[in-house]
Design an enzyme around this catalytic site. Structure first.
Site, PDB file in Angstrom:
ATOM      1  N   ASP A 193     -17.650  11.243 -24.539  1.00 22.94           N
ATOM      2  CA  ASP A 193     -18.868  11.905 -25.015  1.00 22.94           C
ATOM      3  C   ASP A 193     -20.286  11.452 -24.988  1.00 22.94           C
ATOM      4  OD1 ASP A 193     -19.913  14.070 -26.740  1.00 22.94           O
ATOM      5  OD2 ASP A 193     -19.010  13.376 -28.534  1.00 22.94           O
ATOM      6  N   HIS A 331     -14.931  24.344 -25.594  1.00 26.47           N
ATOM      7  CA  HIS A 331     -16.248  23.937 -26.546  1.00 26.47           C
ATOM      8  C   HIS A 331     -17.512  23.680 -25.837  1.00 26.47           C
ATOM      9  CE1 HIS A 331     -17.956  21.457 -29.590  1.00 26.47           C
ATOM     10  NE2 HIS A 331     -18.098  20.457 -28.935  1.00 26.47           N
TER      11      HIS A 331
END
Ligand code: N7H
Length: 490
Positions: A193, A331
């Protein structure tokens, strides 16, 4: 010409990000507004600015370059207020953001959080602390718990916490920790991330390929590019809105879903098929490599290369109805659709939808027992935090109109006229964060690259469960001095 920003006036998490291995969010209520305005004067010198963060990052870089052992001892502090907090301090100026003004608890139903009607009011299924009013949050990040705890103790002492002359009381505090060892930059589902954030003019002087530069006013209030600048008070300059979400992640359940629904393609083992499904739900492989560049096979070298790992834009794919590289509802595509909106036929400017994300993980690693039971037994997830010059345009819009909207992004382009290749395509929910209040079927389309028209149904229980949050404003240093340190109490 690039904008000149006064980095010594901007709180550090917004642009540089507080360097952190651990971080504590300390949520408080102001119990004595008059005393608070005196105490805050002593806190201001402890607040870490964007200028200081740039220096700290240089020190960390040099430490690593010299291969010195351990970590540089460090702690950094930032401070933010909710609308209720501003009101408590007698600060009545309108910051021109309806989401901030209403607070996140009253937005929870619109965000799709699960909850119940009680006495004619929606009460989200959040932890009790977040059902109370929260006036502000101090957050302290650092290299280790000891550095953070010492700094937090110092701050509590400044506000007289625990004494008869306290000006704040704790509502709750939450500890976040980056994950251990080789997964340290990965969130709990296992994905790398913190790769893609916009570059801000006047701060990020060398954007990476594929990293769009945006005007500072998309992140900083009353700065160049802030669409609501004229409606905001002067003291709002160099501030930003912080969205905080307490998001639990059901990791064993997510893993079970991938294991039960592998994508079947010639040459792929069942395990590889499950890995591919995960990558197609997120839009990146666990390594961080984008599937729009490498759709069928992970490429760890690409993932590590900051010159290439963000250099993709879905060009032409949406209007050609082509989900073979990346599902429309993946996403990263739902939350930043790139050329789906910025390219023809819309050619839209979506800079006001950009957010700067600064999350940290919380909770333990998945245990053997949980793996065997395929069921979560310990709370873990993401302390999601993001900044923008408008919550309405940024977080709220992304969650409600993109992630939770099954027709997005197809509806955006078909609103311009019929696009034959998209006849009837419903992309579905963002499988990571898309939610509908805990009821109704959630589907996602295009997960199988060889059969991109089929839908799969997501489990009733979302993999990410919101259990609290609030919307905050992060004032500049000048505003803290002029407005907050001298605010008249209500
Ligand atoms: Fe998301 N995940 O692990 O699946 N996110 N996110 N997010 N997210 C991103 O590009 C994740 C959440 C955005 O520019 C990556 O840095 C999880 C919320 C945006 O290409 C991964 C949770 C919102 C981007 C995850 C979660 C967003 C992004 C790829 C909750 C806003 C950048 C790594 C637990 C409403 C898109 C990267 C771009 C990227 C995950 C929450 C938004 C792996 C697990 C609530 C804008």
């Amino acid at each position: 010409m690039s904008t000149q920003l006064d980095l010594s006036n901007i709180q550090g998490d917004i642009l540089g990000g507080l360097p952190k291995k651990t971080e504590t969010y300390y949520f408080f209520q102001i119990s004595d507004a008059h005393r608070f305005t005196t105490n805050i004067a002593d806190l201001i010198p402890l607040i870490t600015t964007s200028q200081q963060i740039s220096k700290d990052r240089e020190v960390i870089k040099e430490h690593k370059r010299q291969k010195k052992p351990g970590m540089v001892p460090m702690s950094a502090v930032n401070l933010a207020f909710s609308q209720v907090g501003l009101t408590k301090l007698g600060i009545t100026d309108d910051l021109a953001d309806t989401a901030f003004a209403a607070g996140q608890r009253s937005d929870a139903q619109n965000l799709g959080d699960a909850g119940q009607q009680k006495d004619g009011k929606f009460v989200p299924d959040w932890e009790a602390a977040f059902l109370k009013d929260i006036h502000g949050v101090v957050f302290v990040a650092g290299d280790c718990h000891d550095s953070v705890n010492k700094k937090l103790d110092q701050i509590k002492h400044l506000f007289g916490v625990g004494t008869g002359h306290a000006s704040i009381v704790e509502v709750t505090h939450i500890l976040g920790d980056v994950r251990p060892g080789h997964v340290s930059a990965h969130e709990h589902f296992g994905f790398l991330d913190g790769i893609s954030n916009p570059a801000v003019d006047g701060f990020d002087l060398k954007p990476f390929p594929g990293q769009d530069s945006i005007k500072p006013g998309n992140i900083l209030t009353k700065q160049d590019g802030d669409r609501r600048a004229a409606q905001r008070p002067d003291w709002a300059r160099d501030g930003s809105f912080l969205t905080f979400r307490y998001l639990f992640q059901l990791v064993p359940e997510f893993d079970k879903f991938l294991a039960d629904n592998p994508i079947v393609l010639p040459g792929l083992t069942r395990e590889e098929g499950s890995e591919l499904l995960g990558a197609r739900l997120v839009g990146r492989w666990k390594s961080g490599a984008p599937i729009d560049i490498t759709p069928l096979k992970d490429d760890p070298e690409l993932a590590k290369d900051s010159q290439r790992n963000n250099d993709f834009d879905f060009k032409g794919e949406l209007i050609n109805g082509d989900q073979t590289r990346c599902p429309f509802a993946a996403h990263v595509r739902k939350t930043y659709p790139r050329e789906d909106l910025e390219g023809p036929p819309l050619n839209a400017n979506i800079d006001n939808r950009r957010i700067i994300r600064r999350g940290i993980q919380f909770g333990p690693e998945v245990t053997q027992q949980e793996k065997q039971a395929q069921k979560t037994q310990h709370g873990r997830g993401l302390l999601f935090a993001c900044y923008s010059a408008s919550i309405e345009d940024g977080f709220q819009f992304i969650q409600e109109s993109w992630a939770n909207s099954p027709n997005f992004p197809v509806n955006a382009v078909t609103s311009q006229g019929p696009i034959p290749q998209l006849n009837g395509v419903v992309p579905g929910f963002d499988a990571i964060i898309g939610q509908n209040g805990g009821g109704g079927i959630r589907q996602i389309n295009g997960t199988n690259p060889s059969d991109p028209t089929t839908n799969i149904t997501l489990p009733d229980a979302t993999f990410v469960v919101p259990k609290g949050g609030e919307y905050f404003f992060v004032p500049s240093i000048a505003a803290l001095k002029s407005k907050f340190a001298s605010a008249s109490s209500a």
